[in-house]
Design a protein around this motif. Structure first.
Motif, mmCIF file in Angstrom:
data_model
loop_
_atom_site.group_PDB
_atom_site.id
_atom_site.type_symbol
_atom_site.label_atom_id
_atom_site.label_comp_id
_atom_site.label_asym_id
_atom_site.label_seq_id
_atom_site.Cartn_x
_atom_site.Cartn_y
_atom_site.Cartn_z
ATOM 1 N N TRP A 42 0.829 -1.208 0.000
ATOM 2 C CA TRP A 42 0.000 0.000 0.000
ATOM 3 C C TRP A 42 0.863 1.257 0.000
ATOM 4 C CZ3 TRP A 42 -4.479 1.617 -1.360
ATOM 5 C CH2 TRP A 42 -4.976 2.831 -0.894
ATOM 6 N N TYR A 47 -0.698 -0.148 -5.776
ATOM 7 C CA TYR A 47 -1.903 -0.964 -5.723
ATOM 8 C C TYR A 47 -3.088 -0.151 -5.200
ATOM 9 C CZ TYR A 47 1.300 -4.952 -5.924
ATOM 10 O OH TYR A 47 2.267 -5.855 -6.294
ATOM 11 N N GLN A 49 -6.789 -0.686 -3.189
ATOM 12 C CA GLN A 49 -7.203 -1.631 -2.151
ATOM 13 C C GLN A 49 -7.859 -2.876 -2.754
ATOM 14 O OE1 GLN A 49 -9.250 0.077 1.220
ATOM 15 N NE2 GLN A 49 -7.822 1.800 1.299
ATOM 16 N N ARG A 50 -8.619 -2.728 -3.841
ATOM 17 C CA ARG A 50 -9.250 -3.878 -4.505
ATOM 18 C C ARG A 50 -8.183 -4.859 -4.989
ATOM 19 N NH1 ARG A 50 -11.893 -7.752 -4.556
ATOM 20 N NH2 ARG A 50 -13.618 -6.574 -3.782
ATOM 21 N N GLU A 51 -7.092 -4.336 -5.532
ATOM 22 C CA GLU A 51 -6.010 -5.202 -6.026
ATOM 23 C C GLU A 51 -5.337 -5.950 -4.874
ATOM 24 O OE1 GLU A 51 -4.368 -2.866 -9.931
ATOM 25 O OE2 GLU A 51 -4.062 -1.895 -7.984
ATOM 26 N N ALA A 53 -6.813 -6.703 -2.045
ATOM 27 C CA ALA A 53 -7.798 -7.691 -1.589
ATOM 28 C C ALA A 53 -7.744 -8.946 -2.467
ATOM 29 C CB ALA A 53 -9.192 -7.082 -1.594
ATOM 30 N N ASP A 54 -7.640 -8.742 -3.772
ATOM 31 C CA ASP A 54 -7.544 -9.883 -4.683
ATOM 32 C C ASP A 54 -6.227 -10.639 -4.485
ATOM 33 O OD1 ASP A 54 -10.008 -9.243 -5.737
ATOM 34 O OD2 ASP A 54 -9.184 -8.239 -7.511
ATOM 35 N N THR A 59 -11.057 -9.314 1.856
ATOM 36 C CA THR A 59 -12.006 -8.285 1.426
ATOM 37 C C THR A 59 -11.358 -6.902 1.409
ATOM 38 O OG1 THR A 59 -12.761 -7.852 3.676
ATOM 39 C CG2 THR A 59 -13.910 -9.602 2.449
ATOM 40 N N ILE A 60 -11.992 -5.993 0.670
ATOM 41 C CA ILE A 60 -11.527 -4.604 0.651
ATOM 42 C C ILE A 60 -11.627 -4.017 2.060
ATOM 43 C CG2 ILE A 60 -11.984 -2.283 -0.223
ATOM 44 C CD1 ILE A 60 -13.013 -3.553 -2.781
ATOM 45 N N ASN A 64 -8.649 -2.342 4.128
ATOM 46 C CA ASN A 64 -8.780 -0.977 4.641
ATOM 47 C C ASN A 64 -8.482 -0.920 6.133
ATOM 48 O OD1 ASN A 64 -10.736 1.246 5.889
ATOM 49 N ND2 ASN A 64 -10.108 1.883 3.827
#
Length: 75
Positions: A42, A47, A49-51, A53-54, A59-60, A64
């Motif tokens: 981060w 990246y 946050q969705r990336e 999480a994947d 999860t996002i 977070n």
């Protein structure tokens, strides 16, 4: 009679009031090394946050909270 449940009740109450943090929690899918990797990724600004999480299969919302240190504060 409830007298026979006393030790069981005491253990149950201890487990309910005791906070288990980090990878010691029985449902934790992450560990300290992964948390540090998430925060480093981060901070690199490479990246979303969705990336993350994947990438880390979570999860996002979890990402977070990790980034903002709402969770995994002890690291």
């Amino acid at each position: 009679s409830n007298i026979w449940r006393a030790p069981e009740f005491m253990l149950e109450m201890e487990l309910k009031t005791k906070t288990i943090n980090g990878e010691a929690h029985p449902f934790s899918k992450l560990n300290e090394n992964i948390i540090l990797q998430i925060r480093n990724d981060w901070q690199s600004k490479k990246y979303f946050q969705r990336e993350l999480a994947d990438k880390y299969q979570t999860t996002i919302g979890n990402i977070n909270h990790i980034i903002k240190r709402y969770t995994w504060k002890h690291i």
